[in-house]
Each structure stands twice: as structure tokens, then as C-alpha cells.
Design an enzyme around this catalytic site. Structure first.
Site, PDB file in Angstrom:
ATOM      1  N   ILE A   1      44.682  42.367  32.352  1.00 51.20           N
ATOM      2  CA  ILE A   1      43.994  40.395  31.661  1.00 51.20           C
ATOM      3  C   ILE A   1      46.002  39.754  31.166  1.00 51.20           C
ATOM      4  CG2 ILE A   1      43.078  38.922  29.985  1.00 51.20           C
ATOM      5  CD1 ILE A   1      41.471  40.370  32.026  1.00 51.20           C
TER       6      ILE A   1
ATOM      7  N   GLU B   1      45.629  41.462  40.266  1.00 54.21           N
ATOM      8  CA  GLU B   1      45.209  42.482  40.807  1.00 54.21           C
ATOM      9  C   GLU B   1      45.696  42.631  41.817  1.00 54.21           C
ATOM     10  OE1 GLU B   1      41.694  44.037  38.955  1.00 54.21           O
ATOM     11  OE2 GLU B   1      41.481  46.075  40.590  1.00 54.21           O
TER      12      GLU B   1
ATOM     13  N   GLY C   1      37.741  41.248  28.997  1.00 51.91           N
ATOM     14  CA  GLY C   1      38.478  40.283  28.796  1.00 51.91           C
ATOM     15  C   GLY C   1      39.880  40.317  28.024  1.00 51.91           C
TER      16      GLY C   1
ATOM     17  N   ARG D   1      42.418  56.625  30.593  1.00 57.55           N
ATOM     18  CA  ARG D   1      41.654  57.041  31.601  1.00 57.55           C
ATOM     19  C   ARG D   1      41.742  57.703  32.352  1.00 57.55           C
ATOM     20  NH1 ARG D   1      40.608  49.349  32.310  1.00 57.55           N
ATOM     21  NH2 ARG D   1      40.388  49.806  29.833  1.00 57.55           N
TER      22      ARG D   1
HETATM   23  C1  LIG Z   1      34.187  45.203  34.429  1.00 58.98           C
HETATM   24  C2  LIG Z   1      35.637  45.175  34.250  1.00 58.98           C
HETATM   25  C3  LIG Z   1      35.880  45.142  33.274  1.00 58.98           C
HETATM   26  C4  LIG Z   1      37.508  45.030  32.889  1.00 58.98           C
HETATM   27  N1  LIG Z   1      37.645  44.701  30.733  1.00 58.98           N
HETATM   28  C5  LIG Z   1      39.105  44.319  31.504  1.00 58.98           C
HETATM   29  C6  LIG Z   1      39.541  43.733  30.069  1.00 58.98           C
HETATM   30  O1  LIG Z   1      39.048  44.070  28.429  1.00 58.98           O
HETATM   31  N2  LIG Z   1      41.354  44.129  29.699  1.00 58.98           N
HETATM   32  C7  LIG Z   1      41.461  43.956  30.949  1.00 58.98           C
HETATM   33  O2  LIG Z   1      43.112  43.933  30.804  1.00 58.98           O
HETATM   34  N3  LIG Z   1      40.938  44.883  32.125  1.00 58.98           N
HETATM   35  C8  LIG Z   1      39.737  44.141  32.566  1.00 58.98           C
HETATM   36  N4  LIG Z   1      39.344  44.776  33.911  1.00 58.98           N
HETATM   37  C9  LIG Z   1      40.519  43.968  34.623  1.00 58.98           C
HETATM   38  C10 LIG Z   1      40.698  43.060  34.969  1.00 58.98           C
HETATM   39  O3  LIG Z   1      39.286  42.267  34.747  1.00 58.98           O
HETATM   40  C11 LIG Z   1      40.911  42.596  36.155  1.00 58.98           C
HETATM   41  O4  LIG Z   1      42.183  43.241  36.898  1.00 58.98           O
HETATM   42  C12 LIG Z   1      41.291  41.060  36.396  1.00 58.98           C
HETATM   43  O5  LIG Z   1      40.595  40.157  35.748  1.00 58.98           O
HETATM   44  C13 LIG Z   1      42.145  40.483  37.606  1.00 58.98           C
HETATM   45  O6  LIG Z   1      42.184  39.509  37.973  1.00 58.98           O
HETATM   46  P1  LIG Z   1      42.405  39.025  38.776  1.00 58.98           P
HETATM   47  O7  LIG Z   1      42.682  37.172  38.554  1.00 58.98           O
HETATM   48  O8  LIG Z   1      43.577  39.270  39.325  1.00 58.98           O
HETATM   49  O9  LIG Z   1      40.818  38.851  40.137  1.00 58.98           O
HETATM   50  P2  LIG Z   1      39.456  38.628  40.133  1.00 58.98           P
HETATM   51  O10 LIG Z   1      38.789  37.988  38.845  1.00 58.98           O
HETATM   52  O11 LIG Z   1      38.702  39.184  40.977  1.00 58.98           O
HETATM   53  O12 LIG Z   1      39.811  37.262  40.539  1.00 58.98           O
HETATM   54  C14 LIG Z   1      39.888  37.628  42.061  1.00 58.98           C
HETATM   55  C15 LIG Z   1      39.242  35.355  42.633  1.00 58.98           C
HETATM   56  O13 LIG Z   1      39.786  35.852  44.222  1.00 58.98           O
HETATM   57  C16 LIG Z   1      38.428  35.503  44.884  1.00 58.98           C
HETATM   58  N5  LIG Z   1      38.490  36.047  46.812  1.00 58.98           N
HETATM   59  C17 LIG Z   1      38.412  36.953  46.921  1.00 58.98           C
HETATM   60  N6  LIG Z   1      39.088  36.941  47.883  1.00 58.98           N
HETATM   61  C18 LIG Z   1      38.948  35.470  48.827  1.00 58.98           C
HETATM   62  C19 LIG Z   1      39.326  34.970  49.584  1.00 58.98           C
HETATM   63  N7  LIG Z   1      39.411  35.343  51.290  1.00 58.98           N
HETATM   64  N8  LIG Z   1      39.420  33.984  49.854  1.00 58.98           N
HETATM   65  C20 LIG Z   1      39.087  32.765  48.891  1.00 58.98           C
HETATM   66  N9  LIG Z   1      38.702  33.620  47.436  1.00 58.98           N
HETATM   67  C21 LIG Z   1      38.648  35.328  47.768  1.00 58.98           C
HETATM   68  C22 LIG Z   1      37.382  36.732  44.705  1.00 58.98           C
HETATM   69  O14 LIG Z   1      35.621  36.379  44.428  1.00 58.98           O
HETATM   70  C23 LIG Z   1      37.415  36.776  42.818  1.00 58.98           C
HETATM   71  O15 LIG Z   1      36.946  35.326  42.510  1.00 58.98           O
HETATM   72  C24 LIG Z   1      38.009  44.614  33.788  1.00 58.98           C
HETATM   73  C25 LIG Z   1      37.708  44.737  35.299  1.00 58.98           C
HETATM   74  C26 LIG Z   1      36.062  45.233  35.355  1.00 58.98           C
HETATM   75  C27 LIG Z   1      35.825  45.368  36.982  1.00 58.98           C
END
Ligand SMILES: Cc1cc2nc3c(=O)[nH]c(=O)nc-3n(C[C@H](O)[C@H](O)[C@H](O)COP(=O)(O)OP(=O)(O)OC[C@H]3O[C@@H](n4cnc5c(N)ncnc54)[C@H](O)[C@@H]3O)c2cc1C
Length: 593
Positions: free
Chosen positions: A577, A561, A187, A422
Site C-alpha cells: 500500500i 503491483e 489497507g 510470509r
Molecule cells: C486480500 C488482500 C489483502 C491485502 N492486504 C494488504 C495490506 O494490508 N497492506 C499491503 O501493503 N498490501 C496488501 N495487499 C496487497 C495490495 O493490496 C496490492 O498489492 C495493491 O493493492 C495493488 O494495488 P494496484 O493499484 O497496483 O492494483 P489493484 O488494486 O489490483 O488495481 C488494479 C486495477 O486494474 C484493473 N485492471 C486490470 N486489468 C485492466 C485492464 N486491462 N483495463 C482496465 N483495468 C484493468 C483491475 O480490475 C483493478 O481494479 C493485499 C492484497 C490482497 C489480495
């Protein structure tokens, strides 16, 4: 009559000798009964963070309660135990489905309940199933102004913003729990000019952040998107703090590739803080969240405008109509091996992943089918210091971002600047003996960082699994991993001299150099895992998804993402984030117009 009486007498004698109580509390499984004795029984299983201890209550021969007495699972993922508990009580069965996305927690919880049940002395057939889990009933069609696909940080930020702009919104989430990668993330949030920088007198600017993002991505990023991210990052952090109610720690982290320390740390250094506060706001605003609902295809009208999405809820296909727009926020594709290899053949099954199982690139596939432009798909980032067994990102290793550890190889030598990007560190690690690195730090770094406490479960698990050692001397710690102890001691002496002189002559490590002091000393083994997919849907600065001819796809927005071209070849730590918050809010705002 006399005969009947004598048979009864013999039976009474036999029963008296056997003892009725013994039949209900057998000592071995050979003596299991087919009836479950009422009572409360304790059982233990092993989850992701260590022991899970439960108390199983049987009343009238049925499972009536399961109380989790002890667990060390990540907040948010531990909700899996609540889901399984209610399924077990509803069906009077231990054999309910595991919760996807929380497989290890689910397995540990089930083992604990089974262990407790074994103490009833009954065999499992004694639990008469009371049917299948009743799913929440759904209509075959829903209509809202805005349909948000994906309940991670981007989707939830978009949904709340759209609702604040007067739209009615429905959020779809394919997993049983919201959160995605955001939930399991640290986060950490890069925000130039933030309140801690101001307090500590650290100079920073949006221009400096803009330049860092571009340089970090080897200038393959779209500068107009980077500009939006840099200029709105601080506002996004303030929105999370002041409006969403997210709490932050008093310290920052120095992530590789940033020119200055600017990364905010949420409470307990966990993405749970963000997801729990965003979902609380979602509930406060009565925005429906349809869980276990996977979007499968986009719906368009005859003009090509996106007017909704089809989704699968168990066996049921549901149509979600969007009066205004659909926002794609399905995250990246780090957990989709086929897709990884399709776009970058180096990202094969020899590399594990830090991602949740839901990160399968669904939004990219769905949008591509209706003509969306994909960009930078081959740029896949590995995180350099992950668990060699599970692929998980190791938060104890954040001691590196505090500038208080060095990375060495089997030969006891440093081989890279520890605060490098990284991708640079990962590539360097792969070249070392065994393709692993060993992180070294001392007791004062451990204490000052507080990481053994904040990430206690991970720390204990690593020690148990012999992935981390704490030893009184450098030699002892080195011997544990068969590292050249004499060379490691020389490396530490050299580093301490650099710290004294204020300059790292070998790798020019940025930030303040703190010398290593007294033991105990720590060494942790780790290797790179697939972490972030920089490629995805091409968007413009309004978060509209673009078609292959550079035109806007009417009615379709994207954030998070799932999008590409923001981070170029390589995303800097803590920029995601900020990205998902900034573009989530922009998508929500524009979709609700
Ligand atoms: C272990 C880890 C640690 C990290 N730490 C950091 C950090 O400290 N700082 C930072 O900047 N970044 C960090 N990152 C990267 C960052 O967390 C992610 O890039 C970011 O959270 C992505 O957010 P998002 O909302 O785009 O996707 P997500 O948070 O992955 O959410 C996408 C959601 O869509 C849902 N979904 C997928 N397909 C479908 C579908 N067909 N229908 C309905 N729902 C669906 C998924 O289940 C999920 O809940 C980290 C990543 C990881 C894996």
C-alpha cells in the site's frame, strides 16, 4: 337462454367453492400462477459474509424496488447488489448478469430476490422482461493528457496527482467497480516515523525501513527503487490522511519481517477506506472513470512513443489518445493461473488465490508486446494463513500480527516463528501434516484485538463452516480439529514460560511475548494462497517503463503491483500500500509534465 344461465350458475358455484384468493397465494409451486400479485415480499440468500435479506416490491405486476434489509458483505463489494438491483428493475428480470469480482455476493443477492419472488406465488415467466440493460453510451474515441489504466490504489493516486498538476485525465477500469486488490486488502501501510510511532516513542527511520525491505526481498530488489519507497512512504501516508481524507485507527500492526512496529491500520482495517476516499476525490476533481472498459493494447507513434491505448467496452472498441502519457496501473497476476504457472511452475491450481478476478496481469502483457522489460516474474508470494476452502485471506488471523497467537500443527507443536516472513511461514506450513496450520489464541487476545467485531462477518462465517472453533478448554478446541490435545497443552505451557522469561527459546519470536490466560480458546485452520506477484514491468525511479535494452519507453509510466524489482523475492506485509501510493504519485506527477 335457460341453458346459458344454468352453465353460468354452475361456474359461479365452482368459483365460490374454490375461493378466488387461494389461486393467488398457492402453498406449493404446483399452484404457481402466471400473474404476479402486487405487494412486498421478503427473501433470504447467503453471501460472502452470511445472510442477505431483501424486500422485493412488485407494483403493477413489475419489479419496482428491491430493498436490502440485511447484509454482511465487505464494503465496496456490496456495491454489486446496487448494480444488480438497478439492472433487475430496468429489465424486470431476476436473470441479470452477476457482477464480476463479487461473484459470491451476486449469487447470494440473486438467491434472496428469487426467494422473495417465490413468495408471490407466480412462476418466473410471469415477469415479462422489458429488454436488456442499457449501457452508458460511449464515443469511439477520447483524448486526454493522461490515460490511467486501472482504478486500484496506484491508478487512483496517479490520476489525482496528474490532475493536481494540471493534466486532464481519464481512468479506465475493466471491472464494474473500482478498487481491485486494494479494495479487498487490509489497507495496512508501512510508514517509518509515523504519528503513532511518535506518540508511542517507537524509534524508526527511513534507513531501517530501507534495510528491512531489502532483507525481506533477499537483496534481489533494485536498491534505487527501494530507496524511493522508503524515503517517500511517510509523505504518502500523510497525503492519504491529510489530503485524501483517509482515516486511520489508533493502533498499528507488527508485520513479519519488519524490525519494528510501523504499519498503520486504516479505519475498519479495510482497503475500502482508501478506495472510497480516493474515488470521492476523483469525483470532486471531475476525473472521468470509465468502468467496464478493458484496455487491450498500447498505441505508439512512428517514433515508438506511447500515444494511447485501445480498449474494449462490451462489443465496442474505443481509442483513448494520450497527449502526454499512459500510466499502467493494472495490478498483479495472482488470479491468472496460466501466467502464474508460465513463470513459476509451483504456483499451479493446487494453490488458491487471495486476489480479485481482475488481477490477470493485463498491463504486463500489453507492455511486453511493445518491448517492455519484465523482471522477477518467478517471484510469487503465498500468504500463509488463508481460507482452506475459498483461498481468501483471513483477517481474523491478524491476531498473529498483534503477537497474540501461535501456529501449531496436527501434532500440537509450534513449527515456525509466527512473525517470520510470509514465504518462510508458507513454506513451513506446506511441510506440516495435511499442508495446513492451526492458529491458537485465547479470549483476552480476541477481546484486545477486537477482530471478532471488526471482521464479524468473516468470524461468523468461519464458525459456521467449521474452520474456526471457540471452546472452553484447550482440550476441547484441539479435539474439534483432531489435534493432539496433550501436546498442545504442553506447547502452551512452554510458550507461557518463554513469555515469563521474556525469551522464546525455540523460535526467537520478535516483539513482546504475552502469555495465554483463561479460556475460551480459539483455533482456526488455514493454508497458504497465492497473494502477491513481485515481478512485473521494470521501471526507473521516475516510474518510466523501461525497454528490454534498458531504454525509457517514451510516454509509458507504471505504478503498483504491475511493476517489479521493488520487493525482490518477497514483499513484506503493508509495504504494497505504501508502494502503490508512493509510485502512483510519482507516475502521476511525471506523466503530467
Ligand atoms: C486480500 C488482500 C489483502 C491485502 N492486504 C494488504 C495490506 O494490508 N497492506 C499491503 O501493503 N498490501 C496488501 N495487499 C496487497 C495490495 O493490496 C496490492 O498489492 C495493491 O493493492 C495493488 O494495488 P494496484 O493499484 O497496483 O492494483 P489493484 O488494486 O489490483 O488495481 C488494479 C486495477 O486494474 C484493473 N485492471 C486490470 N486489468 C485492466 C485492464 N486491462 N483495463 C482496465 N483495468 C484493468 C483491475 O480490475 C483493478 O481494479 C493485499 C492484497 C490482497 C489480495
Amino acid at each position: 337462454m335457460k341453458r346459458i344461465l344454468s352453465v353460468l350458475l354452475v361456474l359461479i358455484l365452482i368459483l365460490g367453492m374454490t375461493g378466488c384468493g387461494q389461486a393467488q397465494t398457492p402453498e406449493s409451486t404446483d399452484e404457481q400462477t402466471s400473474e404476479v400479485k402486487d405487494g412486498t415480499y421478503e427473501g433470504t440468500g447467503v453471501g460472502r459474509g452470511g445472510n442477505i435479506v431483501v424486500e422485493l416490491t412488485i407494483s403493477n405486476g413489475k419489479i419496482s424496488d428491491i430493498n436490502v434489509k440485511e447484509h454482511h458483505e465487505t464494503s465496496g463489494l456490496s456495491d454489486a447488489m446496487d448494480i444488480m438491483k438497478s439492472d433487475m428493475i430496468a429489465t424486470n428480470s431476476i436473470d441479470v448478469d452477476s457482477v464480476s469480482g463479487a461473484t459470491i455476493t451476486s449469487a447470494g443477492f440473486r438467491t434472496a430476490v428469487k426467494d422473495a419472488f417465490a413468495k408471490t406465488g407466480a412462476d418466473s415467466s410471469a415477469l415479462v422482461s422489458t429488454g436488456t440493460v442499457e449501457r452508458e453510451k460511449r464515443e469511439s474515441e477520447y483524448t486526454a493528457d493522461v490515460i490511467v489504466v486501472g482504478a486500484g490504489g496506484a491508478g487512483l493516486s496517479a490520476a489525482i496527482t496528474a490532475a493536481d498538476n494540471g493534466a486532464d485525465v481519464i481512468v479506465l477500469e475493466k471491472m464494474p467497480m473500482p478498487g481491485g486488490n486494494t479494495l479487498i486488502s487490509g489497507g495496512e501501510y508501512a510508514a517509518p516515523g509515523n504519528w503513532i510511532q511518535v506518540k508511542e516513542g517507537i524509534e524508526d527511520s527511513t534507513e531501517q525501513f530501507y534495510n528491512d525491505i531489502l532483507a525481506g526481498g533477499d537483496y534481489e530488489n533494485d536498491p534505487s527503487l527501494v530507496r524511493i519507497l522508503a524515503e517517500n512512504a511517510l509523505d504518502g501516508a500523510n497525503w492519504l490522511k491529510d489530503y485524501i481524507g483517509m482515516e486511520f485507527e489508533d493502533n498499528m500492526l507488527f508485520f513479519g519481517g519488519h524490525s519494528v512496529e510501523r504499519s498503520l491500520v486504516p479505519k475498519n482495517a479495510s482497503g475500502y477506506e482508501m478506495i472510497s476516499k480516493l474515488t470521492a476525490k476523483l469525483n470532486e476533481k471531475n476525473i472521468p472513470l470509465h468502468k467496464n472498459t478493458a484496455a487491450t493494447e498500447l498505441i505508439q507513434n512512428q517514433d515508438g512513443k506511447v500515444t494511447g491505448v485501445k480498449a474494449q467496452y462490451g462489443d465496442q472498441t474505443i481509442t483513448y489518445n494520450a497527449n502526454k502519457a499512459v500510466i499502467m496501473a493494472t495490478g498483479g497476476f495472482g488470479a491468472n493461473l496460466d501466467m502464474r504457472v508460465k513463470y513459476n511452475k509451483d504456483m499451479d491450481d493446487s494453490i488458491l488465490s487471495t486476489n480479485t478476478v481482475g488481477s490477470t496481469g493485463d498491463g504486463i502483457t500489453m507492455a511486453e508486446k511493445i518491448g517492455a522489460q519484465l523482471v522477477d516474474m518467478g517471484f510469487i508470494q503465498t500468504y500463509p494463513t488463508c481460507d482452506t476452502q475459498s483461498g481468501s485471506l483471513l483477517y481474523v488471523g491478524d491476531v498473529r500480527m498483534e503477537g497474540r497467537s501461535i501456529l501449531v500443527n496436527k501434532e500440537g507443536h509450534r513449527f515456525v516463528e509466527e512473525l517470520e516472513r510470509r514465504d518462510v511461514i508458507s513454506n513451513a506450513v506446506i511441510e506440516q501434516t495435511g499442508g495446513v496450520s492451526y492458529m491458537f489464541w485465547d479470549e483476552s487476545a480476541m477481546k484486545d484485538s477486537g477482530l471478532a467485531v471488526t471482521h464479524e462477518a468473516e468470524y461468523n462465517g468461519l464458525i459456521l463452516r467449521k474452520q474456526l472453533v471457540k471452546a472452553d478448554t484447550i482440550g476441547e478446541a484441539a479435539d474439534f480439529f483432531d489435534i493432539d490435545a496433550a501436546e498442545l497443552k504442553k506447547t502452551v505451557e512452554k510458550y507461557n514460560q518463554y513469555a515469563k522469561d521474556g525469551k522464546d527459546l525455540e523460535f526467537n519470536k520478535r516483539g513482546e511475548l504475552v502469555p495465554f490466560g483463561e479460556g475460551p480458546y480459539y483455533i482456526m485452520v488455514s493454508k497458504p494462497s497465492v497473494h502477491h506477484t513481485m515481478g512485473g514491468l521494470k521501471i526507473n525511479t521516475d516510474a518510466n517503463v523501461m525497454g528490454t535494452n534498458g531504454e525509457v519507453i517514451d510516454g509509458l509510466f507504471a505504478a503498483g503491483e504491475v511493476t517489479g524489482d521493488i520487493h525482490g523475492t518477497n514483499r513484506l506485509g503493508s509495504d504494497a500500500i505504501a508502494d502503490i501510493t508512493v509510485f502512483g504519485r510519482i507516475a502521476g506527477q511525471n506523466a503530467s509534465k
